[in-house]
Design a protein around this motif. Sequence first.
Motif, PDB file in Angstrom:
ATOM      1  N   HIS A 109       0.832  -1.202   0.000  1.00 39.43           N
ATOM      2  CA  HIS A 109       0.000   0.000   0.000  1.00 39.43           C
ATOM      3  C   HIS A 109       0.865   1.250   0.000  1.00 39.43           C
ATOM      4  N   THR A 148      -3.981   3.707   0.171  1.00 35.61           N
ATOM      5  CA  THR A 148      -4.323   3.246  -1.176  1.00 35.61           C
ATOM      6  C   THR A 148      -3.487   2.030  -1.546  1.00 35.61           C
ATOM      7  N   ASP A 214      -7.312   2.431  -5.876  1.00 40.93           N
ATOM      8  CA  ASP A 214      -6.223   2.900  -6.737  1.00 40.93           C
ATOM      9  C   ASP A 214      -5.929   4.352  -6.364  1.00 40.93           C
ATOM     10  N   PRO A 215      -4.668   4.719  -6.119  1.00 42.86           N
ATOM     11  CA  PRO A 215      -4.380   6.094  -5.716  1.00 42.86           C
ATOM     12  C   PRO A 215      -4.800   7.142  -6.741  1.00 42.86           C
TER      13      PRO A 215
END
Length: 241
Positions: A109, A148, A214-215
């Motif tokens: 992450h 994320t 998803d970032p």
Amino acid sequence: MSAEFDGRTGKQGKISQWLRGRRPKEAADDGGREALLLAAAAAGLPLAPAAHPVSGYRCSCDRVGCPTPGRHPLSFAWHTQSTTDRAQIERWARHQPQANFITATGTTHDVLDVPLDAGREALERLLAAGVEVGPVAESDDGRMLFFTLTRGTPEDEDEWWPCQLDCHPETMDEHPGLRWHCRGSYVLVPPARLPGDDGQAVHWLRGPEHPLPDPLTLLESLTDACAKYAGEDQATWPTRH
């Protein structure tokens, strides 16, 4: 328009009230602390023990004048030490009952770390739009942490930059105040105590039970909010002659 917020549906105006007044119940006893740490590990966040504040602004480590009291890992090998193993985390938590914990980013992450006011506005906007936000933590020293999925290790090293920078040097003006914690970085994971005499802490706004997004689905809203608040701050600066 309505928005779903942690399973509750209501008008958009109520989201701001939730953000400013409601936080998940975090038990103060050791059992509550351990349960929160194990929940983070079960969600795939690798953990390692960290220092903790002592007598206000001092640090539990041996370093005189520690520049980051209560905010750094105990071991220099924190990156390889970090784990999601339940038994190991239970041992750490029980043998070091005062310790904070960090989670190493860039493996499973990343963390998008923004100023608190910008984060609150972006979170409200994202939830109202029905975006899957994921876990979010708030630090009482004025930051908000959006957890994320990781960017991983790009094939092209030019696509990666250290989290110590607010952003890529070529796009610094586009991402004011945003820190992208990725490979080689870490953040405190809730529950964590911060230095000071006023009980400041890092706590969950949205717990680790929420899937990691998803970032890139969050980045535009976060950078827009950061730019807005950076602009407001600059407008109050005195003019230099």
